[in-house]
Enzyme design. Sequence first.
Site, PDB file in Angstrom:
ATOM      1  N   PHE A 138      44.609  18.974 -88.273  1.00  0.00           N
ATOM      2  CA  PHE A 138      44.243  20.280 -88.803  1.00  0.00           C
ATOM      3  C   PHE A 138      44.354  21.325 -87.690  1.00  0.00           C
ATOM      4  O   PHE A 138      44.078  21.051 -86.524  1.00  0.00           O
ATOM      5  CB  PHE A 138      42.818  20.269 -89.335  1.00  0.00           C
ATOM      6  N   CYS A 140      42.963  15.620 -85.519  1.00  0.00           N
ATOM      7  CA  CYS A 140      43.430  14.235 -85.604  1.00  0.00           C
ATOM      8  C   CYS A 140      44.511  13.900 -84.585  1.00  0.00           C
ATOM      9  O   CYS A 140      44.990  12.761 -84.536  1.00  0.00           O
ATOM     10  CB  CYS A 140      43.912  13.940 -87.014  1.00  0.00           C
TER      11      CYS A 140
END
Length: 411
Positions: free
Chosen positions: A399, A166
């Site tokens: 992540f 992200c």
Amino acid sequence: MNGHGRSERVVVTGLGLTTPAGLGVSRNWERITAGDSCAAADPDLEGIRSQLSCRIDGFDATELLGGFAAWRLDRFVQIAIVSTREALADAGWDPESWDGSRVGVVLGNSLGGAATMARQTDAFAAEGPSGVSPMTIPMHMVNMLAGYVAIDCHAGGPNLVTATACASGTTAVGTARDLLRSGACDVVVAGASEAALTRFMVSGLSRMGALSQGNDEPERASRPFDSARDGFVPAEGAGVLVLERERDARARGAHSRAVVAGYGASCDARHITAPDPQARGIRQAVRAALADAGTAASEIEHVNAHGTSTPLNDVTEGKALMSLFPHGPLVNSTKGVIGHPLAAAGAIEAAYAVLAIEHDSVPPTANTTDVDPELDINLVTRRAAEGPVSTAVSTSLGFGGHNAALVLTTP
């Protein structure tokens, strides 16, 4: 370094946005500023614990790109091309006449052609190998995002996809800026795209516990930094920025929308999904971006936070902002409106930060009514806050422990 250097200013000359908030920059800014949530119940997700998404309404690939392109390109590439075309037009560039060998493309993505893979997996299960399309691999591969965009705009310079989960979009913008400073390119198309709202991908996110279960009130499910937040609403979208060296933009009479003044990145090196509870990684990335920009933390007037609406991210990021910016700059998260477009988030939010600088206005954090009591941040809620906004930070966490941050300023 071919006459170029690390101190050379890089500016944003064009923006393109294709998101749940609308097709095009003006529609995006209107809806983000209004704080009008895009989340809705998604019939394609029936049976999954979280049945919400933020999709791009009104996107007709056949109309926008032509039938052949619509057939051979996965949605994550389609929306990137549409955004790139808007950004280039905004920057005043005609790809038919430029020197494409000096134009780079750096775009972020995580999950590739998820819709293509879902369809072709079903075809394989039903028909065996002969049922699989020969276009499966080129439609699915992550690197094809940058490859197809380059083909569309005749960009023959350095070409790559950044994949930092992200944080990918923010990583792409920072990497693109460094290519310009090195002299490797004269123009870089930078940004990110993601379109992975398949049952398989959403099921995986749901099983992780990352998604909101506010199925009864979709429009209120994404509420960043709120004490009642319970996860994010998955989204799709693309954001593209055209970057150039400031002196080159000035020489051709282009309008500079903002300066990409600083970039920093780090890794928590701790856990695959949970952020470091001490927020060491994101603080390191922001400090690096500030140092790169030669900007004091006290000069930051606005932070477009990653603000996913998950319990772990928001408290960790919020505490990092408290320690980094005790003077209380205006903070917001636009994910209350558009949800979380995963790898595309950082690029879209960088574009929103540019618009905040241009308009001297910070959009509200939609749906947030009761800020987490652990967080003492100057969060903009309910309605937009008027500036001035001359210096902003945009943060991203992903992540794998990936962190990235940009410092954006007025030209």
